[in-house]
Write an enzyme that holds these catalytic residues in place. Structure first.
Site, mmCIF file in Angstrom:
data_model
loop_
_atom_site.group_PDB
_atom_site.id
_atom_site.type_symbol
_atom_site.label_atom_id
_atom_site.label_comp_id
_atom_site.label_asym_id
_atom_site.label_seq_id
_atom_site.Cartn_x
_atom_site.Cartn_y
_atom_site.Cartn_z
ATOM 1 N N HIS A 200 -2.981 -8.941 -2.119
ATOM 2 C CA HIS A 200 -1.941 -7.935 -2.332
ATOM 3 C C HIS A 200 -0.643 -8.559 -2.862
ATOM 4 O O HIS A 200 0.160 -7.875 -3.486
ATOM 5 C CB HIS A 200 -1.580 -7.233 -1.017
ATOM 6 C CG HIS A 200 -2.528 -6.153 -0.592
ATOM 7 N ND1 HIS A 200 -3.764 -6.411 -0.080
ATOM 8 C CD2 HIS A 200 -2.399 -4.791 -0.583
ATOM 9 C CE1 HIS A 200 -4.361 -5.265 0.236
ATOM 10 N NE2 HIS A 200 -3.561 -4.273 -0.066
ATOM 11 N N GLU B 199 0.822 -1.215 0.000
ATOM 12 C CA GLU B 199 0.000 0.000 0.000
ATOM 13 C C GLU B 199 0.857 1.267 0.000
ATOM 14 O O GLU B 199 0.428 2.311 -0.478
ATOM 15 C CB GLU B 199 -0.984 -0.022 1.176
ATOM 16 C CG GLU B 199 -1.882 -1.244 1.082
ATOM 17 C CD GLU B 199 -3.284 -1.055 1.599
ATOM 18 O OE1 GLU B 199 -3.510 -0.117 2.382
ATOM 19 O OE2 GLU B 199 -4.157 -1.858 1.219
ATOM 20 N N CYS C 197 -2.929 -14.097 -0.428
ATOM 21 C CA CYS C 197 -3.395 -12.741 -0.099
ATOM 22 C C CYS C 197 -3.401 -11.964 -1.399
ATOM 23 O O CYS C 197 -2.446 -12.039 -2.182
ATOM 24 C CB CYS C 197 -2.462 -12.074 0.912
ATOM 25 S SG CYS C 197 -2.846 -10.323 1.190
#
Lengths: 265, 265
Positions: free
Chosen positions: B183, B149, B181
């Site tokens: 991400h 992020e 996951c």
């Protein structure tokens, strides 16, 4: 004396630990919104809604003073809560601002916090109001909170990331740095080491605890008992993972949290 | 063909990007719960409550297929949602498990994900069911999501942290690694580099997109139009900060999100 403290999660425990040190006889009622943590990257409207629910819950526990131990919530919701509730409410911003103004001689002040806190401009405005000529360098450090929660307090990568984040502050030759996030006091050793001993670091947790003492004294609420207080500890998600390294570091031991459905408040 | 996709935040965009690649004519309706992100460290009860609200919202948008583009929500809430709603629901776990079983020759399989996904045992159980003798090494990597992020996809600290997290998997000589996951596909280059080219990396986003194609075909829903679809993009907090590096990497461009009060659903 019952002191209600809320935070987006467990970072506010640094504030609770500081208050416990200052007023060992006070009963602390802590609420951590671990089901919706973090508040840092979320918007003003969202944070205001959450902060009202957090305050409503703590007021249902008959507290005398409310402490917003979260910089994002203080920046976005302190004024709103002060208007809506009739008890002393202390945020973490003003005590940090005051301490920074006292500590800084050159008036070159650094502020580090989450994206939300930095974007809110609460610290920047607080400092400028009293020292309009102050040079302020504000820098968000989004990885600090996850690093603390992983327990990487003295880890090599934490140092690398801190060096990168703090570089702009070092180059600006700040004389004072405000830790504008309740997780950051746990990184104070590495931050102090990178910036050097000459830079004064203002720890909002400690400053907020001092403000609580001052308000409690003014109200005649300072406890004169020798009884050991029973603290209460509530979370919106009790299974939230948080490195035990942090709890050890704070000397808070086992907390035995109770779960709360915060969306009901 | 309208495909509803939800995730705790913006990680599920890797799944959306993969579906867009597989079925360019489908209309995607994405919901990211950025007001309550992350789901990873939160408990089963909390995640089930959130997943139902997320599904309710997407169903109000007349979708044909629902994709849970979040490993934590899939692990904790897929079965529950399948019972409660009458449309095809695809999670990210089963496609990843199937692909891992196909890819692995030595049956020494690594799984990496958030604390919630690893604790849920969903991948471990899925793999063991079909290959009871498989050696499974599961490892949570809590800093990977914040690193993505922050846009630190190719950063030196990401490599250092990845080396530390992946060390146990490397020493166990895994032949296949599941990125459990949404991400993590963005960290695939650094992960592949650390583990070496011989380790097969299973990307749940790609495998889930293939499953969506298969379900849509079975239902006769594959679009035969040449019209450019209009995608819809909803967030529970539209000001959520997310590195634009990631959006560029995914080729999704500007998303123009609309805000939704998810607690109302």
């Amino acid at each position: 004396l019952r002191i209600g403290i809320f935070d987006s999660g467990l970072g506010g425990l640094t504030v609770a630990a500081s208050i416990k040190k200052e007023i060992p006889q006070a009963q602390l009622v802590y609420f951590g919104d671990t089901a919706r943590v973090p508040y840092g990257p979320k918007s003003k409207g969202t944070i205001q809604r959450y902060a009202k629910q957090d305050a409503n819950f703590l007021l249902s526990k008959h507290i005398d003073i409310l402490v917003i131990a979260c910089n994002t919530a203080t920046s976005f919701a302190l004024e709103l809560l002060k208007k809506e509730y009739n008890l002393p409410i202390i945020g973490v911003v003003e005590p940090g601002v005051k301490a920074a103004l006292t500590a800084s001689k050159e008036a070159i002040i650094g502020i580090i916090g989450t994206i939300g806190t930095i974007k809110s401009n609460a610290y920047q405005e607080g400092i400028s109001r009293f020292k309009p000529r102050a040079t302020i360098i504000a820098k968000s450090c989004p990885l600090f909170v996850p690093l603390v929660e992983e327990g990487f307090l003295y880890h090599a990568v934490t140092r690398l990331i801190a060096e990168e984040y703090l570089d702009v502050l070092k180059r600006a030759r700040i004389d004072t740095l405000v830790l504008a996030c309740t997780h950051y006091p746990l990184l104070k050793p590495v931050i102090q080491d990178i910036l050097g001993e000459d830079v004064r670091i203002v720890d909002s947790a400690i400053e907020t605890a001092r403000e609580v003492v001052s308000v409690a004294s003014q109200m005649g609420l300072m406890p004169d008992t020798n009884q050991e207080p029973v603290h209460e500890f509530y979370l919106s998600d009790i299974d939230y993972s948080f490195s035990s390294v942090v709890l050890d570091e704070l000397g808070l031991g086992d907390l035995n949290p109770v779960e709360v459905d915060i969306e009901e408040f």
